[in-house]
Design an enzyme around this catalytic site. Structure first.
Site, mmCIF file in Angstrom:
data_model
loop_
_atom_site.group_PDB
_atom_site.id
_atom_site.type_symbol
_atom_site.label_atom_id
_atom_site.label_comp_id
_atom_site.label_asym_id
_atom_site.label_seq_id
_atom_site.Cartn_x
_atom_site.Cartn_y
_atom_site.Cartn_z
ATOM 1 N N LYS A 53 0.841 -1.207 0.000
ATOM 2 C CA LYS A 53 0.000 0.000 0.000
ATOM 3 C C LYS A 53 0.870 1.248 0.000
ATOM 4 O O LYS A 53 0.641 2.194 -0.757
ATOM 5 C CB LYS A 53 -0.931 -0.014 1.225
ATOM 6 C CG LYS A 53 -2.040 -1.059 1.134
ATOM 7 C CD LYS A 53 -2.794 -1.237 2.457
ATOM 8 C CE LYS A 53 -3.786 -2.403 2.346
ATOM 9 N NZ LYS A 53 -4.430 -2.729 3.646
ATOM 10 N N GLN A 97 -4.666 -1.440 9.912
ATOM 11 C CA GLN A 97 -4.491 -2.753 9.290
ATOM 12 C C GLN A 97 -4.944 -3.886 10.230
ATOM 13 O O GLN A 97 -4.588 -3.905 11.400
ATOM 14 C CB GLN A 97 -3.002 -2.932 8.926
ATOM 15 C CG GLN A 97 -2.668 -4.249 8.254
ATOM 16 C CD GLN A 97 -3.265 -4.340 6.843
ATOM 17 O OE1 GLN A 97 -3.242 -3.391 6.081
ATOM 18 N NE2 GLN A 97 -3.823 -5.504 6.518
ATOM 19 N N ASP A 120 -11.321 2.920 4.459
ATOM 20 C CA ASP A 120 -11.747 1.532 4.299
ATOM 21 C C ASP A 120 -13.281 1.403 4.179
ATOM 22 O O ASP A 120 -13.782 0.327 3.842
ATOM 23 C CB ASP A 120 -11.285 0.704 5.510
ATOM 24 C CG ASP A 120 -10.080 -0.169 5.181
ATOM 25 O OD1 ASP A 120 -9.840 -0.434 3.995
ATOM 26 O OD2 ASP A 120 -9.383 -0.589 6.131
#
Lengths: 288, 288
Positions: A53, A97, A120
């Site tokens: 990422k 995460q 997200d």
């Protein structure tokens, strides 16, 4: 013979669009979208995802931070760090995460992220807006959003179609079902308690599988011409990365199919990048 | 012969439980649950609904207010009034009666209600929690919540069942689908764009119809022993209030069915009362 939906090529295309949008935001508004990925502990798989990422974000011109935290961190310390990025105007997207250590209440962390920085799309208010098909701008879980980009790219229209979502996770199944419903499909949501998945798939125009089980969708389960989207990532008997569906068998029966690897996977990170820029643009619009 | 789900009797039972809970809250905690219904304009049907709500609330010991507002009210004035009740500790539940005049942005009004006073369960954060099957306490749209109470009362277990939701409104279809999914059913959400509803209903263990169309579910559409829940309210050719389903025809084929009137209808107001007390109890728990 099925058209193979090339997630790798589409991710590349999406990334170049994202990169252009970043440049435009900088040139026109002097703004650089900023993404922070918070990682707790040293899980090797998580570290690899985070590295990918970070690398992609930097390559596209996004201001990218990785905040590595010890796995002994307390809930209140982690909340404080989330708050720090909520308050930081350079950061437009915050991602925590998975997985998190046991002492952390993940739900509370998700809800501590400002909904407008929730890159997200996991905050309940964003999930609610999605399920309500709200017409304003809000982030959506990246994997299902990436699948919708695939449908669009390949001119797969969902209106009036019978769609089947196998899996009801918060990250894939539920948002994917909502997106397909919002696009006009009739949607069936199936899961581990479903007695007969084939009863649904055999009449389905669109099948999305996210079970993490080999052979979830076989050739006998689908009608000719169906569209099959495979979100699964499994290691098969020979030690290879494969999806939930019997890809090779399905090729001559379905109309469109995603491979694993090279299908949905690459679209998730590309969509995360896209959405980081979306959030920056929306923030700019709100500020106007 | 089907068991007829007696919504009237169940609503009465639920109301007496609610009334006892109100008394207990008063006796033990010195707290009276408070409901305000805000009505804008003079739509006769709305006025009748509001009167019923007010009367029932008072009868159960709930502190009940009706705030009647002129249909010329502006958005900012209405927002100010919602804010007033957000700030009023005597009010634990706020409901803004549909429909609202054209100058009002209903979505913004819904979102202005504090989520913990959102007795209708329409705020996106509450919808998101429902769709995510959140384990904490939050309000849920009253009609579908009332249907779940019916399932429970009649020992209708949804786990592993095939459920079909016909209709995808924010008030009934979507929350009902989420509740059935959370209860372990496989859920298909159908709507006006669905090409063949029968293809779904003929395999369904549970069918919930909320279309507002006569003959949505006929005897030929269902399998023997299905459970049919009728949320529709229609006026038929003879001028009678009837549901979406062919009730009389279905009686000797299905296992359970709700009549119209006397089925889902009475449960909606009873659930509103129940939820007003829920909100008061949850507020008390949060304050502890």
């Amino acid at each position: 013979m099925a058209t193979i939906i090339d997630g790798k090529a589409l991710a590349k295309k999406l990334n170049s669009q994202t990169s252009l949008r970043v440049k435009k935001l900088q040139d026109t508004n002097g703004i650089t979208p900023g993404l922070v990925v918070i990682i707790v502990g040293t899980d090797p798989a998580s570290e690899r995802y985070v590295r990918n990422k970070h690398r992609t974000a930097k390559r596209l011109g996004i201001y990218s931070l990785v905040r590595q935290l010890p796995d002994t961190i307390s809930q209140s310390e982690l909340l404080k760090i989330v708050q720090e990025y909520n308050d930081n105007p350079k950061i437009t997207g915050i991602l925590v995460q998975d997985p998190l250590p046991k002492q952390i209440n993940e739900k509370e962390i998700t809800r501590a992220i400002l909904p407008e920085k929730d890159v997200d799309g996991f905050h309940p208010i964003n999930v609610g807006k999605l399920y309500l098909d709200d017409s304003t701008n809000y982030p959506v879980a990246c994997t299902p959003k990436g699948v919708m980009t695939m449908f669009k790219e390949y001119n797969i229209n969902l209106k009036g179609k019978n769609a089947v979502m196998i899996g009801r996770s918060a990250i894939v199944g539920k948002p994917m079902a909502a997106l397909m419903l919002n696009a006009g499909a009739s949607v069936s949501i199936l899961h581990l308690l479903t007695k007969d998945i084939t009863e649904y798939t055999k009449n389905a125009d669109i099948i999305v599988s996210a079970t993490g089980s080999l052979h979830t969708v076989t050739k006998d389960d689908v009608k000719p011409g169906a569209v099959v989207i495979d979100v699964g990532q499994n290691i098969n008997e020979e030690g290879h990365l494969v999806g939930d569906t019997d890809y090779a068998d399905l090729l001559d029966k379905v109309s469109y199919i995603t491979p694993v690897p090279g299908g949905v996977g690459p679209m998730t990170i590309a969509t995360l990048m896209q959405q980081t820029v979306d959030l920056a643009e929306w923030s700019l619009e709100r500020g106007k």
